[in-house]
Enzyme design. Sequence first.
Site, PDB file in Angstrom:
ATOM      1  N   ASP A  23       0.846  -1.047   0.096  1.00 48.84           N
ATOM      2  CA  ASP A  23       0.017  -0.099   0.032  1.00 48.84           C
ATOM      3  C   ASP A  23       0.933   1.074   0.078  1.00 48.84           C
ATOM      4  O   ASP A  23       2.171   1.152  -0.154  1.00 48.84           O
ATOM      5  CB  ASP A  23      -0.935   0.052   1.272  1.00 48.84           C
ATOM      6  CG  ASP A  23      -2.189   0.588   0.852  1.00 48.84           C
ATOM      7  OD1 ASP A  23      -2.092   1.841   0.450  1.00 48.84           O
ATOM      8  OD2 ASP A  23      -3.356  -0.213   0.854  1.00 48.84           O
ATOM      9  N   HIS A  75      -3.075   3.021  -4.526  1.00 49.76           N
ATOM     10  CA  HIS A  75      -2.458   2.871  -3.152  1.00 49.76           C
ATOM     11  C   HIS A  75      -0.899   2.357  -3.202  1.00 49.76           C
ATOM     12  O   HIS A  75      -0.653   1.082  -2.994  1.00 49.76           O
ATOM     13  CB  HIS A  75      -3.186   1.499  -2.479  1.00 49.76           C
ATOM     14  CG  HIS A  75      -4.673   2.018  -1.951  1.00 49.76           C
ATOM     15  ND1 HIS A  75      -4.813   2.760  -0.806  1.00 49.76           N
ATOM     16  CD2 HIS A  75      -5.850   2.159  -2.734  1.00 49.76           C
ATOM     17  CE1 HIS A  75      -5.977   2.804  -0.522  1.00 49.76           C
ATOM     18  NE2 HIS A  75      -6.718   2.485  -1.800  1.00 49.76           N
ATOM     19  N   GLU A 107      -9.854   2.696  -5.474  1.00 52.19           N
ATOM     20  CA  GLU A 107      -9.822   4.201  -4.974  1.00 52.19           C
ATOM     21  C   GLU A 107      -8.552   4.814  -5.953  1.00 52.19           C
ATOM     22  O   GLU A 107      -7.754   5.372  -5.269  1.00 52.19           O
ATOM     23  CB  GLU A 107      -9.454   4.355  -3.590  1.00 52.19           C
ATOM     24  CG  GLU A 107     -10.806   3.786  -2.678  1.00 52.19           C
ATOM     25  CD  GLU A 107     -10.517   3.821  -1.198  1.00 52.19           C
ATOM     26  OE1 GLU A 107     -11.244   4.542  -0.487  1.00 52.19           O
ATOM     27  OE2 GLU A 107      -9.367   3.420  -0.788  1.00 52.19           O
TER      28      GLU A 107
END
Length: 480
Positions: free
Chosen positions: A146, A206, A259
Amino acid sequence: MLAVCMAAAFAAAHVAAGVPALVPMPREIDATGGECVLTRPPAIEVDGSVPAEGYRLSVTPDGVTIRHSDAAGLFYAKVTLRQLETRRGSEGAVCPCCEISDSPAFRWRGVHLDDVRHFFGKGTVKRILGEIAQYKFNMFHWHLTDSQAWLIDIPGYPELVNQGRGREFGEAVGPFRYTANDIREVLAYAAERHVTVVPEVEFPGHFGAALRAYPEFACPGGGKVMCIGNPDAVKFAEDVLDYVCELFPSEVIHIGGDECKREYWAKCPRCRAMMEREGMTDPGELQQWLTKRLSAHLAATGRRAIGWDEIFDGGVSLPSNTMGMCWRPADGVGAEGAGAAHGVANAGREVVMCPYSHCYFDYSQGLDEDPFDYFGRRSISLEKVYSFDPLSGVAPDARKFVVGAQCNNWSERTFALPDLEWKLWPRALALAEVLWTYPDPHRRDFARFASRAEEHRRRLLRDHVNCAGIANRKTERAAQ
Ligand code: ACM
Ligand code: ZN
């Protein structure tokens, strides 16, 4: 010989009503009466008519017999037998005499762990694997990369694992990484317990830790997304997947996809040139291109990509074996929430459900008093987890594509083993029962479940597993 004590009332409170405190409750159970003392190992028979992962268990005064068709079924029969034990007598374990026929409703019964926002390490990972296997979970989704850190050493890219940093890492000293040997140790431990470890390496969002190590994989101007217009960055992603496939036997490999901010691609000369070359009109198509490429790369070697549900946004056609993981609920808040999640199943691709409405165990559990901190303001009570319907909102002819569900344990506000276990237990008991028994309504009685869960909480605490309380939950009381 098995000694039998026909007249004895069961000693433990949990069998007072004649039904053993099993979680998940089996498909069919016939408590035939009395107690059996297990003085010798069970007789084990292979029976091709028993469903995958299922078993038949016969506990009689003459002995215990297990019938199964695969190794997982045998394992689960032994788990059930252990749960049946009410006490240890001088001659062996004492169990209620019963006949059980059982198999799971879903083939993906998962627990996810974000090992990045806080690093737990292989000891904790193995401990959690041991715990979840006792409740018949069979998938462990391991979030390994991440923006805060990249935990898995990749040959040829030595800087990746040196990037652990951020608020969550504070002053703690590393290394926050897993060597190949660490991972092999975890995999062997999981395999003994019939748990498949699904690694997640995130692309193209990420991605901050990879970009700190290799800034050339970013679009000029920064951001935390990979520059898809840079062929070296795409090669990096493929190299990572090749190595991950070398290490992990799981057919399914998680490639992330959630995202992802697209604004950097729109401004990047390399990404814009690629859009022009490929005839793309929207920067989102770059993500679709990458997902197709990585899914096809995995499919070419017999593996399957799974990604967060965003990878299906825009109606993209991905390789037929690509799977989706739905975290945005059908009744979700936010512009993209409604409908996007179940679109994966509706598109005819297999899907794992983990909507944040029911499956995010980093959200509060609604206890009157709670020593731990949680992420966000939403609350997911034990009863809410128990009410979870993985097929809710999925069109009837798309339901066959839902292969199961999992709880997600993000760790922005989860710091170490005590709060990780507290957030997992007892809610994972409820999820285990949903995934094993669905949709049989007579086994979905919350009050009865709660009384069995109380007994399991007692056992978990005895085994030093930090399980939260069953009663004293604000949310349930408010709902009454
Ligand atoms: C997610 O919670 N962003 C998958
Ligand atoms: Zn770019």
